[in-house]
Design a protein around this motif. Structure first.
Motif, PDB file in Angstrom:
ATOM      1  N   UNK A  69     -29.113 -32.661   9.270  1.00 12.09           N
ATOM      2  CA  UNK A  69     -28.569 -31.688   8.672  1.00 12.09           C
ATOM      3  C   UNK A  69     -28.262 -30.327   9.641  1.00 12.09           C
ATOM      4  N   UNK A  70     -28.012 -29.211   9.392  1.00  6.66           N
ATOM      5  CA  UNK A  70     -27.770 -28.350  10.239  1.00  6.66           C
ATOM      6  C   UNK A  70     -27.574 -26.591   9.967  1.00  6.66           C
ATOM      7  N   UNK A  71     -27.874 -26.529  11.760  1.00  6.03           N
ATOM      8  CA  UNK A  71     -28.096 -24.932  11.572  1.00  6.03           C
ATOM      9  C   UNK A  71     -26.849 -23.874  11.605  1.00  6.03           C
ATOM     10  N   UNK A  73     -26.115 -20.707  11.788  1.00  2.10           N
ATOM     11  CA  UNK A  73     -25.648 -19.853  13.101  1.00  2.10           C
ATOM     12  C   UNK A  73     -25.966 -20.417  14.739  1.00  2.10           C
ATOM     13  N   UNK A  74     -26.295 -21.499  14.428  1.00  2.00           N
ATOM     14  CA  UNK A  74     -26.511 -21.900  16.182  1.00  2.00           C
ATOM     15  C   UNK A  74     -25.289 -23.108  16.130  1.00  2.00           C
ATOM     16  N   UNK A  75     -24.587 -23.158  15.295  1.00  2.00           N
ATOM     17  CA  UNK A  75     -23.055 -23.943  14.971  1.00  2.00           C
ATOM     18  C   UNK A  75     -23.545 -25.469  15.480  1.00  2.00           C
ATOM     19  N   UNK A  76     -24.854 -26.189  15.848  1.00  2.00           N
ATOM     20  CA  UNK A  76     -25.134 -27.246  15.544  1.00  2.00           C
ATOM     21  C   UNK A  76     -25.588 -28.085  14.515  1.00  2.00           C
ATOM     22  N   UNK A  77     -25.812 -29.811  14.460  1.00  2.00           N
ATOM     23  CA  UNK A  77     -25.889 -30.442  13.758  1.00  2.00           C
ATOM     24  C   UNK A  77     -26.784 -31.172  13.808  1.00  2.00           C
ATOM     25  N   UNK A  78     -28.089 -31.963  13.611  1.00  2.00           N
ATOM     26  CA  UNK A  78     -29.401 -32.248  13.515  1.00  2.00           C
ATOM     27  C   UNK A  78     -29.348 -33.939  13.083  1.00  2.00           C
ATOM     28  N   UNK A  79     -29.773 -34.928  13.652  1.00  2.00           N
ATOM     29  CA  UNK A  79     -29.472 -35.811  13.244  1.00  2.00           C
ATOM     30  C   UNK A  79     -31.178 -36.524  13.643  1.00  2.00           C
ATOM     31  N   UNK A  80     -32.115 -36.435  12.263  1.00  2.00           N
ATOM     32  CA  UNK A  80     -33.779 -36.425  13.019  1.00  2.00           C
ATOM     33  C   UNK A  80     -34.330 -38.012  12.217  1.00  2.00           C
ATOM     34  N   UNK A  81     -33.805 -39.285  13.308  1.00  2.00           N
ATOM     35  CA  UNK A  81     -34.592 -40.243  13.213  1.00  2.00           C
ATOM     36  C   UNK A  81     -35.581 -40.494  13.570  1.00  2.00           C
ATOM     37  N   UNK A  82     -36.362 -41.111  12.191  1.00  2.00           N
ATOM     38  CA  UNK A  82     -38.218 -41.772  12.476  1.00  2.00           C
ATOM     39  C   UNK A  82     -37.696 -43.304  12.139  1.00  2.00           C
ATOM     40  N   UNK A  83     -39.786 -43.995  12.463  1.00  2.00           N
ATOM     41  CA  UNK A  83     -39.102 -45.342  11.718  1.00  2.00           C
ATOM     42  C   UNK A  83     -37.936 -46.508  12.247  1.00  2.00           C
ATOM     43  N   UNK A  84     -37.605 -45.968  13.916  1.00  2.00           N
ATOM     44  CA  UNK A  84     -36.693 -46.645  14.924  1.00  2.00           C
ATOM     45  C   UNK A  84     -37.172 -48.413  14.840  1.00  2.00           C
ATOM     46  N   UNK A  85     -35.841 -48.623  14.535  1.00  2.00           N
ATOM     47  CA  UNK A  85     -35.922 -50.131  14.911  1.00  2.00           C
ATOM     48  C   UNK A  85     -34.981 -50.877  15.936  1.00  2.00           C
ATOM     49  N   UNK A  86     -35.312 -51.716  16.629  1.00  2.00           N
ATOM     50  CA  UNK A  86     -34.524 -51.952  17.490  1.00  2.00           C
ATOM     51  C   UNK A  86     -32.751 -52.223  16.982  1.00  2.00           C
ATOM     52  N   UNK A  87     -32.375 -52.282  15.503  1.00  2.00           N
ATOM     53  CA  UNK A  87     -31.225 -52.400  15.370  1.00  2.00           C
ATOM     54  C   UNK A  87     -30.659 -51.272  15.007  1.00  2.00           C
TER      55      UNK A  87
END
Length: 125
Positions: A69-71, A73-87
């Motif tokens: 996602x990105x905002x 107004x804040x000049x920022x891009x996000x990467x929400x990472x769920x269910x993380x795996x060792x790989x």
């Protein structure tokens, strides 16, 4: 001067979540596709996700678990990472397309010319 600065990496257990941020400056974020890439030790860098003004892209390994996602107004891009795996353990980089108004799909046609310094994500089992 174009700058991208990643943050939000860290150590997390399997199944946990992290949110990465890519703070940008020196250009109008809304005009350019931003990609998230990752590089694990001993492996080539791979594209994980991308967001443009018109579409988003996820690679098969992260589809359904990561959300970009990105905002503007804040000049920022996000990467929400769920269910993380060792790989998912890797250094994560964000990058800006050199040309504006290009979509992410098909992925690979963008020319990501400006890169951040990376943030380490480690998923422990």
């Amino acid at each position: 001067q174009v700058q991208l600065v990643e943050s939000g990496g860290g150590l997390v257990q399997v199944g946990g979540s992290l949110r990465l941020s890519c703070a940008t400056s020196g250009f109008t974020l809304d005009y350019y596709a931003i990609g998230w890439f990752r590089q694990a030790p001993g492996k080539e860098r791979e594209g994980a996700s991308c967001i443009s003004s018109s579409d988003t892209y996820y690679s098969d390994p992260v589809k359904g678990r990561f959300t970009i996602s990105r905002d503007n107004a804040k000049n920022t891009v996000y990467l929400q990472m769920n269910s993380l795996k060792p790989e998912d353990t890797a250094v994560y980089y964000c990058a800006a397309d050199a040309l504006g108004f290009r979509p992410c799909v098909p992925f690979g046609r963008n020319a990501f010319a400006s890169w951040g310094q990376g943030t380490q994500v480690t998923v422990s089992s």
